[in-house]
Design a protein around this motif. Structure first.
Motif, PDB file in Angstrom:
ATOM      1  N   THR A   1      -4.912   6.293   7.707  1.00 52.50           N
ATOM      2  CA  THR A   1      -4.325   5.658   8.679  1.00 52.50           C
ATOM      3  C   THR A   1      -3.640   6.782   9.574  1.00 52.50           C
ATOM      4  O   THR A   1      -3.641   6.302  10.828  1.00 52.50           O
ATOM      5  CB  THR A   1      -3.027   4.725   8.104  1.00 52.50           C
ATOM      6  OG1 THR A   1      -3.628   3.815   7.206  1.00 52.50           O
ATOM      7  CG2 THR A   1      -2.180   4.052   9.216  1.00 52.50           C
TER       8      THR A   1
ATOM      9  N   SER B   1       1.007  -1.269  -0.015  1.00 50.37           N
ATOM     10  CA  SER B   1      -0.093  -0.176   0.153  1.00 50.37           C
ATOM     11  C   SER B   1       0.762   1.335   0.152  1.00 50.37           C
ATOM     12  O   SER B   1       0.636   2.102  -0.558  1.00 50.37           O
ATOM     13  CB  SER B   1      -1.069   0.153   1.293  1.00 50.37           C
ATOM     14  OG  SER B   1      -0.458  -0.057   2.538  1.00 50.37           O
TER      15      SER B   1
ATOM     16  N   LYS C   1      -4.292  -8.971  -1.975  1.00 55.56           N
ATOM     17  CA  LYS C   1      -3.965  -7.470  -1.408  1.00 55.56           C
ATOM     18  C   LYS C   1      -3.103  -6.729  -2.382  1.00 55.56           C
ATOM     19  O   LYS C   1      -3.262  -5.716  -2.470  1.00 55.56           O
ATOM     20  CB  LYS C   1      -3.424  -7.889  -0.140  1.00 55.56           C
ATOM     21  CG  LYS C   1      -3.309  -6.472   0.773  1.00 55.56           C
ATOM     22  CD  LYS C   1      -2.462  -6.703   1.910  1.00 55.56           C
ATOM     23  CE  LYS C   1      -2.136  -5.447   2.797  1.00 55.56           C
ATOM     24  NZ  LYS C   1      -1.452  -5.517   3.942  1.00 55.56           N
TER      25      LYS C   1
ATOM     26  N   THR D   1      -9.415   1.751   3.858  1.00 52.63           N
ATOM     27  CA  THR D   1      -8.550   1.953   2.719  1.00 52.63           C
ATOM     28  C   THR D   1      -8.965   0.706   1.599  1.00 52.63           C
ATOM     29  O   THR D   1      -9.015   1.186   0.376  1.00 52.63           O
ATOM     30  CB  THR D   1      -6.840   1.599   2.984  1.00 52.63           C
ATOM     31  OG1 THR D   1      -6.883   0.145   3.857  1.00 52.63           O
ATOM     32  CG2 THR D   1      -6.247   2.411   3.802  1.00 52.63           C
ATOM     33  N   GLU D   2      -9.404  -0.506   2.069  1.00 52.50           N
ATOM     34  CA  GLU D   2      -9.893  -1.435   1.207  1.00 52.50           C
ATOM     35  C   GLU D   2     -10.929  -0.962   0.420  1.00 52.50           C
ATOM     36  O   GLU D   2     -11.176  -1.319  -0.650  1.00 52.50           O
ATOM     37  CB  GLU D   2     -10.146  -2.826   2.028  1.00 52.50           C
ATOM     38  CG  GLU D   2      -8.789  -3.420   2.381  1.00 52.50           C
ATOM     39  CD  GLU D   2      -9.312  -4.564   3.293  1.00 52.50           C
ATOM     40  OE1 GLU D   2     -10.566  -5.000   3.474  1.00 52.50           O
ATOM     41  OE2 GLU D   2      -8.269  -5.215   4.070  1.00 52.50           O
TER      42      GLU D   2
ATOM     43  N   MET E   1      -2.995   0.710  10.960  1.00 47.62           N
ATOM     44  CA  MET E   1      -3.233   0.150   9.835  1.00 47.62           C
ATOM     45  C   MET E   1      -4.312  -0.790   9.627  1.00 47.62           C
ATOM     46  O   MET E   1      -4.822  -0.991   8.888  1.00 47.62           O
ATOM     47  CB  MET E   1      -1.702  -0.661   8.878  1.00 47.62           C
ATOM     48  CG  MET E   1      -1.945  -0.327   7.630  1.00 47.62           C
ATOM     49  SD  MET E   1      -0.297  -0.739   6.739  1.00 47.62           S
ATOM     50  CE  MET E   1       0.464   0.761   6.707  1.00 47.62           C
ATOM     51  N   LYS E   2      -4.239  -1.698  10.740  1.00 53.15           N
ATOM     52  CA  LYS E   2      -5.210  -2.675  10.894  1.00 53.15           C
ATOM     53  C   LYS E   2      -6.534  -2.026  10.987  1.00 53.15           C
ATOM     54  O   LYS E   2      -7.532  -2.425  10.527  1.00 53.15           O
ATOM     55  CB  LYS E   2      -5.005  -3.729  11.991  1.00 53.15           C
ATOM     56  CG  LYS E   2      -3.825  -4.692  11.768  1.00 53.15           C
ATOM     57  CD  LYS E   2      -4.329  -5.774  10.850  1.00 53.15           C
ATOM     58  CE  LYS E   2      -3.521  -7.101  10.660  1.00 53.15           C
ATOM     59  NZ  LYS E   2      -3.872  -8.037   9.909  1.00 53.15           N
TER      60      LYS E   2
ATOM     61  N   SER F   1      -7.943  -0.532   7.788  1.00 51.81           N
ATOM     62  CA  SER F   1      -7.952  -1.378   6.705  1.00 51.81           C
ATOM     63  C   SER F   1      -9.334  -1.447   6.138  1.00 51.81           C
ATOM     64  O   SER F   1      -9.297  -1.603   4.725  1.00 51.81           O
ATOM     65  CB  SER F   1      -7.444  -2.903   7.389  1.00 51.81           C
ATOM     66  OG  SER F   1      -8.370  -3.306   8.099  1.00 51.81           O
ATOM     67  N   HIS F   2     -10.445  -1.532   6.604  1.00 48.07           N
ATOM     68  CA  HIS F   2     -11.562  -1.418   5.776  1.00 48.07           C
ATOM     69  C   HIS F   2     -11.671   0.055   5.061  1.00 48.07           C
ATOM     70  O   HIS F   2     -12.364  -0.163   4.099  1.00 48.07           O
ATOM     71  CB  HIS F   2     -12.886  -1.441   6.918  1.00 48.07           C
ATOM     72  CG  HIS F   2     -13.018  -2.948   7.252  1.00 48.07           C
ATOM     73  ND1 HIS F   2     -13.117  -4.224   6.545  1.00 48.07           N
ATOM     74  CD2 HIS F   2     -12.911  -3.699   8.639  1.00 48.07           C
ATOM     75  CE1 HIS F   2     -13.182  -5.230   7.017  1.00 48.07           C
ATOM     76  NE2 HIS F   2     -13.118  -4.908   8.479  1.00 48.07           N
TER      77      HIS F   2
ATOM     78  N   SER G   1     -15.790  -0.650   9.489  1.00 46.35           N
ATOM     79  CA  SER G   1     -14.836  -0.474  10.536  1.00 46.35           C
ATOM     80  C   SER G   1     -15.511  -0.188  11.817  1.00 46.35           C
ATOM     81  O   SER G   1     -14.922  -0.898  12.927  1.00 46.35           O
ATOM     82  CB  SER G   1     -14.021   0.902  10.330  1.00 46.35           C
ATOM     83  OG  SER G   1     -13.332   0.975   8.960  1.00 46.35           O
TER      84      SER G   1
END
Length: 789
Positions: A683, A378, A434, A608-609, A601-602, A605-606, A553
């Motif tokens: 993030t 990413s 990913k 960014t995805e 980042m975790k 993640s939703h 999220s």
């Protein structure tokens, strides 16, 4: 006196000395023979004499290089017999590049001379505008190629072989490798080998020292044998302090006596090393980039300074492949030191190409190589500007079960094995969903190389080592032709405007100018509407995607945190140290081995995805369409059509056309930089929201600390989830809107100003540049014609 000397003196802004040179009968041949005493007599005034000497030296150098380009005897003496040609282009291309390099130098002299001829007293608005435009012709476009790989994979040997410098970067045992970032680029200012060493600040080292000493204090004797992080810290402290670090405080270890040999560290200044040969520079650099390898350490080195170093930039003289390319040897997962990690992220995000280097014998199954790609994807893709990923398998000359009888079969067996390996690796890459979200299908290539065979030619032909393929890739990346063409094109536009202002006014031309201005103003409004429409549509799509991302999220964030703070197969005591590192380092933990943890980042993640696919379409790193589905590149004032209808103002319209193209290039560059910040803002906002919680969790001490840290993290996420993700969405949309407003504003103001000064301004103080314009026009057409061939 011949025309050559006259034109050179004019070009260098020294036309007032033409008569003196004519009196002394200085021709082309005698110009090159002038000695200092003779130059002093010809040009008694110090200022002009200094300019003349500098220009004459550059001219002589150009002539020497041209002579070398046509002779096979032009190899550098210090290169190994078969190395010097490896960093050079094919002869025909080399001659073309060399002639363009000389042309570029000549164009710069001409434009510099013209800039000095513009009036300095009572300068008009157009005067100042032209000076700025001439300065803006100078650009230093550099392509970054990031080189990742497991320690011992052969990165240094690969770089050395590709650039034709066998002994530049030290290579050796795995234990000798460090996390220092190493840039390799051309030395364009000197014929020496140079290294520029950038240290972290005293404050940064003091913070890291405190963290390391705290970590060691938290370890029991029983835990230390199996703790990789503990051994890494001990190695770092022992390199710099020997055995003196034990039982000493942070303040004691900051004593100036430990840094006596590197005064630059005290004043946050870069240290410069200069040498005649690559081997000499490598020996001088070793203590700044490598640790003390037990099996082959230099016993003369008492103190190793690599723990204090952020980055070393190595500069190589006379290397075609590095003129506009920088190779960056990067650690796979960054660094736990915040300043080094920040630089690592910036460099990864700036790479247009990434090389993942691994050994051939386990390339397809090498977990660390694939982990590097997944963890940084990413940062390279939507959060960066990477266009190409090259998976490079090294040491392809190593064939198992080889005996004397089968030695003759090595080429066939190697090439067959390499083809099978490439197919296997491409299959593995296609499994990385990913990563593939961040890159297009055509960006991934596999190379099977052997630096050893390339140099020694024992079994394989040079082309079969695939080192030449990587050299050709770098040569194309350099794109020296583009640099020259861009400069000449810009100069052509500026000189056209200058000469256009010299045209004597008449009512008919004035009426034409007024009509063209009205037409252009209308075109600017219409084209801006198209840009605005496209950008607003993109922003609406992002808002829709992010709304879905926020929803996911909110519903999953506590589960995400739970999976990180309650890992499977890890004891409470063992995980206590890991989680302590996470909260002390703003949610991030980067172990020496194994996967890094990034809680921020975790959590994001939703988000960014939800935008990944749309973001890549809107801001593509590769291809020629450009951002926002090509709307910037399609922007046009239609000057070609106007030129056919208005020959009287052809020069002014030509200037507007070049300004339009330059502006679009600048805007695309701005968007590329800003889109990285916009993507990473999701993030970054989460990290900002979590900072207070991390600080609170890091302050716990004594019994029950692990439970308290876990509870603090979980409670904070539960309490903030309705604000945190909405805020991240709002920040990103706000940044997208700011970008839209800036692009529209720059398009309008820049083009309106250019139109105003080219079509509504007559300035007779501008010098006559008809001769220079004809010369530049000729070169411009030559370059564009050669590009089409």
């Amino acid at each position: 006196m011949d025309e050559f000397v006259r034109s050179k003196l004019t070009e260098w802004g020294l036309s007032q000395w033409i008569e003196k040179f004519k009196e002394e009968e200085i021709g082309k041949k005698s110009l090159y023979c002038l000695r200092d005493q003779e130059i002093n007599e010809l040009i008694p005034r110090l200022g002009p004499r200094a300019i003349f000497k500098e220009k004459l030296t550059a001219l002589k150098k150009d002539q020497e290089e041209a002579a070398e380009g046509t002779s096979d005897k032009g190899k550098r003496k210090m290169d190994p017999p078969d190395m010097s040609s490896k960093c050079q282009s094919p002869p025909s291309k080399q001659r073309r590049l060399h002639s363009e390099k000389i042309l570029l130098s000549r164009m710069k002299h001409i434009m510099d001379s013209i800039s000095h001829r513009l009036p300095k007293e009572n300068a008009t608005r157009l005067n100042e505008f032209l000076k700025i435009k001439i300065r803006e012709l100078e650009t230093d476009k550099r392509e970054l190629v990031g080189v990742f790989g497991k320690t011992g994979a052969g990165k240094s040997s690969l770089i050395n072989a590709i650039i034709g410098e066998e002994k530049l970067l030290p290579s050796g045992s795995v234990s000798a490798c460090t996390s220092v970032m190493i840039k390799v680029e051309a030395n364009v200012h000197s014929s020496k080998y140079e290294a520029e060493i950038e240290f972290m600040t005293r404050e940064e080292w003091k913070d890291e020292l405190w963290s390391m000493i705290q970590y060691i204090g938290d370890n029991t004797d029983q835990e230390r044998d199996k703790d990789e992080d503990y051994h890494e810290i001990v190695e770092k402290l022992s390199a710099l302090y020997g055995e003196e670090w034990e039982n000493k405080s942070t303040e004691n270890l900051m004593d100036n006596k430990y840094f006596r040999d590197i005064p630059e560290f005290h004043i946050s200044k870069k240290k410069i090393l200069t040498c005649e040969t690559a081997e000499e520079l490598s020996a001088k650099c070793v203590k700044y980039i490598r640790s003390d390898s037990k099996d082959g350490a230099d016993k003369n080195i008492k103190r190793w300074y690599w723990p204090l170093v952020k980055c070393v930039t190595v500069r190589v003289p006379q290397n075609d492949l590095l003129q506009h390319v920088t190779l960056v040897d990067l650690p796979g997962n960054g660094d736990r030191n915040k300043s080094r990690d920040k630089m690592w992220k910036e460099l990864v995000g700036s790479c247009s190409t990434v090389w993942i280097v691994t050994e051939t014998n386990r390339a397809a199954s090498e977990k660390e190589a694939w982990d590097i790609l997944e963890n940084a994807s990413s940062l390279m893709g939507n959060g960066g500007e990477c266009q190409r990923i090259h998976f490079i398998c090294t040491k392809t000359d190593v064939i198992e079960d080889l005996d004397d009888q089968s030695a003759a079969d090595v080429p066939v067996r190697t090439l067959r094995r390499n083809m099978e390996l490439k197919e296997e690796i491409i299959k593995e890459f296609n499994k990385l969903k990913k990563v593939k979200k961040q890159f297009s299908d055509g960006c991934f290539k596999v190379f099977t190389v052997s630096s050893h065979e390339f140099l020694k030619k024992k079994h394989l032909e040079k082309d079969d080592t695939e080192i030449p393929k990587l050299q050709n890739f770098l040569q194309n990346l350099n794109d020296c032709h583009s640099e020259t063409l861009n400069y000449v094109s810009g100069a052509h536009g500026i000189l056209s405007l200058m000469q256009g202002t010299k045209t004597m006014p008449c009512q008919l031309v004035a009426d034409k100018k007024a009509a063209v201005c009205r037409h252009l103003e209308e075109e600017i409004r219409n084209e801006l509407d198209e840009v605005r429409k496209s950008m607003e549509e993109a922003n609406k799509t992002f808002e829709k995607c992010l709304t879905e991302g926020v929803k996911k999220s909110k519903s999953s964030c506590e589960e995400v945190v739970g999976s990180i703070i309650h890992p499977r197969r890890q004891s409470g005591r063992g995980f206590y140290k890991t989680l302590k590192c996470v909260v002390e380092n703003s949610g991030i933990y980067k172990p020496k081995k194994g996967k890094p943890i990034n809680l921020n980042m975790k959590l994001s993640s939703h988000l960014t995805e939800s935008i990944d696919e749309e973001f890549r379409k809107t801001f593509p790193n590769e291809g020629k369409s450009g951002p926002y589905h090509g709307v910037i590149n399609k922007f046009s004032l239609g000057t070609d059509k106007l030129t056919k209808q208005n020959k009287d103002i052809e020069l002014q319209l030509l200037f507007l056309k070049t300004e339009e193209e330059k502006l679009k290039t600048k805007l695309n560059r701005t968007i590329r930089q800003r889109k990285k910040m916009i993507y990473n803002s999701l993030t970054d906002t989460i990290e900002e929201y979590m900072k207070e919680c991390y600080k609170k969790a890091a302050d716990f001490r004594g019994e029950g600390t692990l439970g308290n840290m876990r509870e603090t993290l979980m409670n904070h996420v539960h309490d903030e989830k309705y604000r945190m993700f909405e805020r991240a969405k709002a920040v990103m949309l706000d940044e997208l809107n700011k970008l839209k407003e800036e692009i529209l504003q720059r398009l309008e103001t820049t083009l309106m100003e250019s139109m105003e000064l080219s079509l509504r301004t007559d300035d007779y103080s501008i010098p006559d540049v008809s001769r220079e314009l004809e010369m530049v026009k000729t070169h411009y057409h030559e370059l564009t014609n050669s590009q089409d061939q």
